[in-house]
Design an enzyme around this catalytic site. Sequence first.
Site, PDB file in Angstrom:
ATOM      1  N   GLY A 682       0.846  -1.196   0.000  1.00  0.00           N
ATOM      2  CA  GLY A 682       0.000   0.000   0.000  1.00  0.00           C
ATOM      3  C   GLY A 682       0.872   1.233   0.000  1.00  0.00           C
ATOM      4  N   LYS A 686       4.659  -2.212   2.855  1.00  0.00           N
ATOM      5  CA  LYS A 686       4.324  -3.547   2.363  1.00  0.00           C
ATOM      6  C   LYS A 686       3.685  -4.388   3.459  1.00  0.00           C
ATOM      7  CE  LYS A 686       7.872  -4.139  -1.168  1.00  0.00           C
ATOM      8  NZ  LYS A 686       9.031  -4.933  -1.594  1.00  0.00           N
ATOM      9  N   ASP A 802      -9.622   6.634   2.589  1.00  0.00           N
ATOM     10  CA  ASP A 802      -9.044   5.867   1.494  1.00  0.00           C
ATOM     11  C   ASP A 802      -9.799   4.562   1.275  1.00  0.00           C
ATOM     12  OD1 ASP A 802      -7.412   5.153  -0.569  1.00  0.00           O
ATOM     13  OD2 ASP A 802      -5.710   4.567   0.683  1.00  0.00           O
TER      14      ASP A 802
END
Length: 949
Positions: A682, A686, A802
């Site tokens: 992301g 990781k 997000d």
Amino acid sequence: MARGSFVSLAILIDWIVLLLFCCKASLASNAAEAQALLRWKDSLGNQSILQSWDAPANANSSTLSPCQWRGITCDNAGNVTQINLPNVGLTGTLQYFDFSSLTNLLRLDLRENQLTGTIPSSIGTLYKLQYLDLATNFLYGTLPLSLANLTQAYELDFSRNNITGIIDPRLFPDGSAANKTGLVSLKNFLLQTTGLGGRIPEEIGNCKFLSLLALDENRFHGPIPSSLGNSSELTVLRLSNNLLSGNIPPNIGTLSKLTDLRLLTNQLSGFVPAELGNLSSLTVLHLAENKFTGHLPQQVCQGGKLVNFSAAFNNFSGPIPVSLKNCRTLYRVRLEHNKLSGFLEQDFGVYPNLTYIDLSFNRVRGELSPKWGECKNLTVLRVAGNLLGGKIPDEVVLLNQLRVIDLSSNQIFGELPAQLGKLSNLLVLNLQDNMLSGQVPVGIDGLSSLENLDLSLNMLSGPIPYQIGECSKLRFLSLGRNRLNGTIPYQIGNLVGLHDLLDLGYNLLSGGIPSQLAKLTSLAQLNLSHNNLSGSIPASLRNMLGLVAVNLSYNNLEGQLPDSSIFHLVEPNSYSNNRDLCGEVQGLRRCTTRANEKGGGDKKSKLVIIVASITSALFLSLALVGLIAFLHHRNSRNVSTPESRSRREIPLPIWFFKGKIAYGDIIEATKNFDDMYCIGEGGTGKVYKAEMSDGQVFAVKRLNYLVQDEEIETTKSFSNEVEALTELRHRNIVKLHGFCSQGRHAFLIYEFLERGSLAGMLSDEEGARELDWGKRIAVVKGIAHALSYMHHDCVPPIVHRDISSKNVLLNSELEAHVSDFGTARFLKPDSSNWTAIAGTYGYVAPELAYTMEVNEKSDVYSFGVLAFEVLMGKHPGELISCLRSSANQEIHFEDATDPRLSPPAERKAVDLLSCIINLARLCICVDPQSRPTMRTVSQLLEMKAAGSE
Ligand SMILES: *[C@@H]1O[C@H](CO)[C@@H](O)[C@H](O)[C@H]1NC(C)=O
Ligand SMILES: *[C@@H]1O[C@H](CO)[C@@H](O)[C@H](O)[C@H]1NC(C)=O
Ligand SMILES: *[C@@H]1O[C@H](CO)[C@@H](O)[C@H](O)[C@H]1NC(C)=O
Ligand SMILES: *[C@@H]1O[C@H](CO)[C@@H](O)[C@H](O)[C@H]1NC(C)=O
Ligand SMILES: *[C@@H]1O[C@H](CO)[C@@H](O)[C@H](O)[C@H]1NC(C)=O
């Protein structure tokens, strides 16, 4: 009778009109009507239901007759007088319906179809029309003024337009709203965004023969036209669920034939005219959910026919209407949430048919008299929040139809009726906050349907009868704040359905905590505080996996906390004031193991332990930032390797709940973060899969290396994530088990979800097929629940910022879990949230392009995109801009569903999917204010799912 006279009048007018102008059409008239109908049919596209509407090959335009067509009725002269096509699945609009060619129509019934668009003004040319029913369609716009031409009409029904596509009206039967606030805000939301609108035209008063006028469940605003007082034939007037304001025109009181008057859920205000008391035929009167003040009409049951009466949720004051006392016809009465005063035993009589009465939150005094026992059909009795005294009469517990009794927050005293257990159909018994004394009757096991029992805040004494373990349907049990003594019966462990709460706090209970409570694996809240419980907490309680909150403070407990995260992730003080509890929780001493009796543990713990503090997020983040900086500094040249880890090394700041896992175990399990173990990546780092030697599996997110100038950013993001996540516990949110910082490495330890990300699953052919419609619906619901929880149940609310298919993970059951709160920050209600843009391209709300203000509504937008993605199997891409550019753009079901799956077979799935499409569409509105809240979305989905079962 009324109808007869007006039919003859209609015929008379008909003749006059015919003599005056209608010569040229003559012979070919029904051919012209047929042509008009065919033109409409053509405009609708393919409608299999209208197959019989056809011009035979040999028919020429002058001999064509529609009289045999489906839904068409002609008179003897072959003129079309009726069109009856209710509930046949018609789609399309009325735009090309040539009303002026069908002027012989007496009856037009198109109810319960999927017609959309506006009602054309040319409808006013149907001057003979008597019956018009367009209810339950998707029509919008305003009512045409030309309706005033329908002077012969006796029935006009435009109710429930445009809103039924989203919400099932069965969800809102009068008053059954379990949670008024929630449902009303939903309703208002839907009313404001959909439906027929505008004012109700004054001209409607021209329809002098009108017997039924139904405009309910639309979004009419403005006043109720006083011209309605001219429609003296009115028997049914339904205006509920609109946005009407102003007073009720007093001349409504002159409509002497009125039997059914529904004004429920509007914004009407002022006094209700006493003239309504003149309506002696009234059987239904709904005034609830408005802003009325003053007294209720005292003669409301003067005619002795009133069956259904609601005035709940207004500001009515003064007495209970006198005419209610002898109103034996009453079936349902809702007066709750007003300021009505009165005396229960004097103002109410005996009602043989009464099934539902709610007088809660008024100023009613007196007591429940035995004569309530004569209301044999009573199923719901609510008188909460009044000033009742007296005792609970035995007669009430003989009402075997009763499902709900709520007498909470009164001053009722005396003992609970011994025969209480006879209420075998009872679902809810709420006697909270009264002055009840004596014992809980042993016959309580007869309450075999009971789901919700609240006897808290009384003066009950004696033991808790073990028979309570037989009330196997219980979901909520609160006996807190009484004087109950003795031990906790272990049979409570048999109540495996307990889900919401088990509260025995503030009593005089003694003895140990029964280990059988471990069977309550669904229970969310457990409160045993403020008793005299002793012994240790049974280790088996770690199996109570549903727990979200525990309070065991103020007892005499000792020993170790159960070995489960929930027992460690609690409010501070949850264990305070006990004899000697130990565990890794703020305020408790650390447990000493036998091997290491009172050793250097305490000394070390100063460095090793990071204390979990849930309320004090500030403390946590400060501690964390400090610690990271500290460790980073100390360790910057010291690259740790599995070999070099030892007790002498820098203390391992792993904050962990389950088992004893050390920093080195994580390093070992991931072979020092070898790419082989990497399962995702992301923005902030990781993700690795870490399989421990004892078989436990975690997902470890390693944050990017703390480079000097990035240090602040990463640290901030890290502490944000920890802060947010430690406070979140929800079945659709990925669980954070712990975190660690060790110089080179800073990582978070999450629950490992077997099936990886939703994005991965959808992009894979096989995965997509495995995610069938049922699972996809569940995924959308899960995400909605998680976001609703973050936005509305967390204080301060948490905005994810997000949401995307990469950040939704699936477990082995393919249940959705929202993950990665790296960008989440607390949204304090009073601060503006100007922050850098975060989020994933394609999911970011449009307003973030020009303003940086972040609020929940940007998550709602991303959710909308994601919901489309789940249904379509791919990011909706252009569909979004297309839907945004035209509000009336229709979505075809096929365009919004994944072609890799065969279309859903069940009606329920189709309903739910359409509901999701409608909601997703609202979520992607350009105007953030027009987007629903996640709570609305999640409740709607829940209700829709429940409703279509
Ligand atoms: C049928 O309609 C035509 C034209 O509108 C009219 O001339 C004729 O009289 C009508 N017949 C009846 C019975 O109303
Ligand atoms: C309504 O009737 C009036 C006069 O009766 C007429 O002028 C008008 O055209 C009619 N409206 C419609 C829409 O037919
Ligand atoms: C009803 O719903 C509203 C909004 O969803 C919520 O704030 C409120 O706490 C609920 N009330 C009850 C009694 O559940
Ligand atoms: C309902 O009506 C509004 C306009 O009033 C329209 O924008 C919306 O698309 C309609 N909704 C449905 C489901 O037809
Ligand atoms: C009660 O209901 C029954 C059935 O609907 C009806 O026949 C009866 O008249 C009602 N009783 C009263 C007092 O209204």
